[in-house]
Design a protein around this motif. Structure first.
Motif, mmCIF file in Angstrom:
data_model
loop_
_atom_site.group_PDB
_atom_site.id
_atom_site.type_symbol
_atom_site.label_atom_id
_atom_site.label_comp_id
_atom_site.label_asym_id
_atom_site.label_seq_id
_atom_site.Cartn_x
_atom_site.Cartn_y
_atom_site.Cartn_z
ATOM 1 N N ASP A 8 0.808 -1.151 0.098
ATOM 2 C CA ASP A 8 -0.124 0.191 0.031
ATOM 3 C C ASP A 8 0.864 1.136 0.025
ATOM 4 O OD1 ASP A 8 -2.333 -1.222 -0.075
ATOM 5 O OD2 ASP A 8 -2.743 -1.321 1.903
ATOM 6 N N GLU A 9 1.915 1.274 0.792
ATOM 7 C CA GLU A 9 2.859 2.390 0.764
ATOM 8 C C GLU A 9 3.779 2.637 -0.541
ATOM 9 O OE1 GLU A 9 3.728 2.344 5.591
ATOM 10 O OE2 GLU A 9 5.261 1.212 4.092
ATOM 11 N N ILE A 10 3.840 1.430 -1.173
ATOM 12 C CA ILE A 10 4.561 1.684 -2.678
ATOM 13 C C ILE A 10 3.587 2.063 -3.263
ATOM 14 C CG2 ILE A 10 5.358 0.133 -4.489
ATOM 15 C CD1 ILE A 10 7.191 0.253 -2.217
ATOM 16 N N ARG A 11 2.346 1.537 -3.316
ATOM 17 C CA ARG A 11 1.067 2.303 -4.174
ATOM 18 C C ARG A 11 1.330 3.907 -4.158
ATOM 19 N NH1 ARG A 11 -3.204 -0.621 -6.352
ATOM 20 N NH2 ARG A 11 -4.526 1.127 -5.201
ATOM 21 N N ASP A 12 1.100 4.041 -2.880
ATOM 22 C CA ASP A 12 1.091 5.707 -2.575
ATOM 23 C C ASP A 12 2.255 6.417 -3.085
ATOM 24 O OD1 ASP A 12 -1.278 5.224 -1.391
ATOM 25 O OD2 ASP A 12 -0.470 5.133 0.743
ATOM 26 N N LEU A 13 3.303 5.771 -3.110
ATOM 27 C CA LEU A 13 4.635 6.384 -3.353
ATOM 28 C C LEU A 13 4.633 6.696 -4.921
ATOM 29 C CD1 LEU A 13 7.473 7.426 -2.952
ATOM 30 C CD2 LEU A 13 8.359 5.139 -2.955
ATOM 31 N N LEU A 14 4.062 5.604 -5.650
ATOM 32 C CA LEU A 14 4.168 5.693 -7.055
ATOM 33 C C LEU A 14 2.906 6.146 -7.523
ATOM 34 C CD1 LEU A 14 5.537 2.016 -7.961
ATOM 35 C CD2 LEU A 14 6.789 4.123 -7.586
ATOM 36 N N ALA A 15 1.784 6.237 -7.066
ATOM 37 C CA ALA A 15 0.628 6.679 -7.914
ATOM 38 C C ALA A 15 0.937 8.303 -8.509
ATOM 39 C CB ALA A 15 -0.627 6.798 -6.648
ATOM 40 N N PRO A 16 1.387 9.164 -7.620
ATOM 41 C CA PRO A 16 1.494 10.494 -8.164
ATOM 42 C C PRO A 16 2.253 10.840 -9.285
ATOM 43 C CG PRO A 16 1.756 10.574 -5.803
ATOM 44 C CD PRO A 16 1.739 9.207 -6.164
ATOM 45 N N ALA A 60 -5.236 4.428 -8.084
ATOM 46 C CA ALA A 60 -4.230 4.888 -7.044
ATOM 47 C C ALA A 60 -4.073 6.378 -7.370
ATOM 48 C CB ALA A 60 -3.007 4.113 -7.360
ATOM 49 N N TRP A 61 -3.834 6.496 -8.698
ATOM 50 C CA TRP A 61 -3.707 7.935 -9.458
ATOM 51 C C TRP A 61 -4.703 8.905 -8.829
ATOM 52 C CZ3 TRP A 61 -5.178 10.643 -14.305
ATOM 53 C CH2 TRP A 61 -4.508 12.066 -14.274
ATOM 54 N N PHE A 62 -6.309 8.476 -8.975
ATOM 55 C CA PHE A 62 -7.286 9.131 -8.534
ATOM 56 C C PHE A 62 -7.128 9.546 -6.946
ATOM 57 C CE2 PHE A 62 -10.407 8.360 -12.187
ATOM 58 C CZ PHE A 62 -9.336 9.351 -13.023
ATOM 59 N N ALA A 63 -6.762 8.301 -6.187
ATOM 60 C CA ALA A 63 -6.584 8.457 -4.681
ATOM 61 C C ALA A 63 -5.612 9.736 -4.518
ATOM 62 C CB ALA A 63 -6.386 7.035 -4.196
ATOM 63 N N SER A 64 -4.498 9.679 -5.065
ATOM 64 C CA SER A 64 -3.348 10.640 -4.997
ATOM 65 C C SER A 64 -4.022 12.102 -5.247
ATOM 66 C CB SER A 64 -2.350 10.390 -5.861
ATOM 67 O OG SER A 64 -2.464 10.811 -7.063
ATOM 68 N N ILE A 65 -4.951 12.190 -6.200
ATOM 69 C CA ILE A 65 -5.507 13.430 -6.324
ATOM 70 C C ILE A 65 -6.448 13.911 -5.255
ATOM 71 C CG2 ILE A 65 -7.297 14.885 -8.017
ATOM 72 C CD1 ILE A 65 -4.344 14.174 -9.164
ATOM 73 N N ASP A 66 -7.389 12.884 -4.706
ATOM 74 C CA ASP A 66 -7.945 13.120 -3.577
ATOM 75 C C ASP A 66 -7.080 13.714 -2.421
ATOM 76 O OD1 ASP A 66 -10.060 11.680 -4.890
ATOM 77 O OD2 ASP A 66 -10.079 9.970 -3.881
ATOM 78 N N ALA A 67 -6.037 13.197 -2.213
ATOM 79 C CA ALA A 67 -5.135 13.437 -1.110
ATOM 80 C C ALA A 67 -4.614 14.985 -1.204
ATOM 81 C CB ALA A 67 -3.955 12.706 -0.791
ATOM 82 N N ALA A 68 -4.218 15.075 -2.583
ATOM 83 C CA ALA A 68 -3.629 16.507 -3.073
ATOM 84 C C ALA A 68 -4.518 17.454 -3.119
ATOM 85 C CB ALA A 68 -2.888 16.302 -4.174
ATOM 86 N N MET A 69 -5.837 17.175 -3.375
ATOM 87 C CA MET A 69 -6.961 18.319 -3.204
ATOM 88 C C MET A 69 -7.163 18.724 -1.720
ATOM 89 S SD MET A 69 -10.920 17.640 -3.888
ATOM 90 C CE MET A 69 -11.202 16.805 -2.437
ATOM 91 N N LEU A 70 -7.160 18.072 -0.888
ATOM 92 C CA LEU A 70 -7.336 18.203 0.606
ATOM 93 C C LEU A 70 -5.983 19.102 1.017
ATOM 94 C CD1 LEU A 70 -8.848 14.976 1.978
ATOM 95 C CD2 LEU A 70 -9.859 16.924 1.290
ATOM 96 N N ASP A 71 -4.972 18.904 0.600
ATOM 97 C CA ASP A 71 -3.565 19.613 0.777
ATOM 98 C C ASP A 71 -3.716 21.019 0.404
ATOM 99 O OD1 ASP A 71 -2.727 17.348 2.540
ATOM 100 O OD2 ASP A 71 -1.494 16.641 0.766
#
Length: 218
Positions: A8-16, A60-71
């Protein structure tokens, strides 16, 4: 360091960074390998992290967009805005985040449009809408909880389709399209508030909502 990370951490790292490579290589294993090389992740581990294929990568990419939006739009920034302006700001933040990767987005939308991916696409749209409504402070738990998210998911999906081909300066056409759609939703919410409490009102409001999804106002 990466050898100690979970999948899961690998996914989060690579997704963006996946989208950057998917724009050239498509949402395929080649994009995963390029992202892994960029981040110093073992290729076999990266492949395992995205073993479910293209939609898993897009997820995974869309999930990274979710997180970046909140930031990009923390609560203290949104608190001063009306609900309408919050939603517009949140959608526009997402557009800004995917703007550098519009070709990857175009490819992703084509994959999600396949009939075999319809259910997954719907879940991703719901997740994005839910993230936006929660960021906007929505705490509804009744029928409104679902209608708000279904409506916003439809608005967001339609806006993305305009956005991928938008050649206007600063994506002005996409922003204008979004503003018109949100205004239509706000009119619907006002109407729903007026008829709430009338006998059969919830059924009536939901029926009008479904009609709006099928024939949205431009």
């Amino acid at each position: 360091m990466t050898q100690d990370m979970t999948l899961d951490e690998i996914r989060d790292l690579l997704a963006p960074v996946l989208a950057r490579h998917a724009a050239f290589d498509g949402w395929r294993k080649e994009a995963v390998m390029m992202a892994a090389a960029e981040k110093g992740v073992d290729a076999d581990i990266a492949a395992l992290a995205f073993a479910d294929g293209p939609v898993d990568m897009i997820d995974a990419w869309f999930a990274s967009i979710d997180a970046a939006m909140l930031d990009a739009l923390p609560p203290e920034t949104l608190d001063a805005l009306s609900i309408r302006k919050k939603i517009i700001a949140l959608v526009e933040a997402r557009l800004a985040l995917v703007a550098p990767d519009r070709e990857a987005l175009r490819r992703a939308l084509a994959i999600l449009a396949m009939p075999t991916n319809a259910a997954r696409a719907a879940r991703l749209g719901w997740r994005a809408a839910d993230a936006m409504w929660r960021a906007a402070g929505d705490t509804s738990t009744d029928l409104a909880h679902y209608t708000k998210r279904m409506t916003l998911a439809g608005v967001y999906a339609a806006t993305l389709l305009v956005f991928v081909d938008d050649a206007s300066e600063g994506h002005a056409d996409s922003r204008a399209f979004l503003a018109r759609r949100i205004e239509g939703v706000m009119r619907f919410e006002k109407l729903k508030a007026k008829i709430k409490g009338v006998g059969g009102g919830e059924r009536l409001s939901f029926a009008r909502f479904v009609g709006r999804l099928r024939y949205p106002a431009i």
